[in-house]
Design an enzyme around this catalytic site. Sequence first.
Site, PDB file in Angstrom:
ATOM      1  N   HIS A 315       0.826  -1.215   0.000  1.00 43.09           N
ATOM      2  CA  HIS A 315       0.000   0.000   0.000  1.00 43.09           C
ATOM      3  C   HIS A 315       0.853   1.255   0.000  1.00 43.09           C
ATOM      4  CE1 HIS A 315       0.562   1.111   4.278  1.00 43.09           C
ATOM      5  NE2 HIS A 315       0.538  -0.193   4.525  1.00 43.09           N
ATOM      6  N   CYS A 333       3.244  -4.886   6.482  1.00 41.82           N
ATOM      7  CA  CYS A 333       2.900  -4.589   5.088  1.00 41.82           C
ATOM      8  C   CYS A 333       4.146  -4.208   4.297  1.00 41.82           C
ATOM      9  CB  CYS A 333       1.895  -3.444   5.023  1.00 41.82           C
ATOM     10  SG  CYS A 333       0.269  -3.868   5.688  1.00 41.82           S
TER      11      CYS A 333
END
Length: 419
Positions: A315, A333
């Site tokens: 992201h 992430c």
Amino acid sequence: MNVRRRLTLFAVTIAATPLVIGGCTAERKAAGESAPPPAVELTPADRARDIPVSAEVGTSVTNGKVSSVRLTDDKGRQVGGEPRDDGSSWVPSGPLANGRTYTAEVTVTGDGGRTSTRKTTFTTATKPTKPAITSTLYFAGNQTYGTAMPVTVAFEPAVPKEARAAVQKRLFVKTDPPQPGTWSWLEDGSQVYYRAPDFWRPGTAISVRAALEGLPIGKERMGDADRRATSKIGRQVAVDIDNATKQMSVFRDGKLVRRIPVSLGKPSTPSSSGKMVIMEKHERTTFDTRGEPDGGYVVDVDDAQRLTWGGEFIHSAPWSEGDQGYTNVSHGCANVSATAADWLMENTQVGDLVTVKGTEVPLQAGNGWTAWNVSWDEFAKGSALPVPAGLRPSPPAAQHPGAVAGGSSPAPAPSASGG
């Protein structure tokens, strides 16, 4: 011998030839007439009752092949369907109705065109009272997926081991052009994946049917629904992330098209290493980790692509751009710049392979669509039905870093955590 006698003998030889040919023809015809007639045994048995609505018309044939099947209900309405590839049964195109009577008429044809027809009439069970096992098909219709997209069916509660063969037998996949594969169960029975030995070929159409409505699953439960979808495979894209270099490499058709600096999970919340598949794409979403270990934050993120059920995403993370390419600071992430995240959203698909290597923890089976995280031989061992011996991987084409290399799992409930 004079010339006249030799000519006479030659004429006799020619005249005898048609008689020899005619004698051979007569013998073959007699052999055909003595061939045993075709026959077929059917299931459900005639006058059987309380048959599940998932029933198929079983056809055990001798001395011939099934040439026609006609299934009608007690109002004379015909039911569509098609035979299994192995000819063992004829599968209705949808679940039968509860509490109805059906008649199957099957004709088989043998050598020489001889036919035999048999009927069976049976009555389905009334609406079951047993609780259902809820199934979720993670393969939507009218989509374009990446070449690593597995067909995934999840179950709540999990399917017991003794019932998995019956469930798997009611899971159908067709590919055009043909590219056969197999199903493979997670050890705990919460998910089952379907894939071929190699990536899907771009342009392949895949049709799926999870025909589980009314299927007895173990002693206590039933299947919940008949689900189906058809979609196609798009271009080949693969993403490799190397923790040693803190770089993401994006390949299209085996060729490197872009490198992107990343920041992965810090040591206390490491990213998983393994072969994952992009599961979801969100232009904007919210990570809410309140109540989770090492969490407690709420943050809105842009251009997020899910990799695991546990909350690992690729992201946009403009707040960590100074660390990307150098230091891991995320909660698991893969952080990339806003510009890179926007480009990735435009160039990736659900079903693209993402390989992460060099982090502190391995990817856990079932934490996402992990069908590619094992070799084909290991994957095939998870089938509850025999896998055809000839179903083996083809020799690999030109390899690239995104190509495939050769337990219990968390429940597939998405977590919003990320970072």
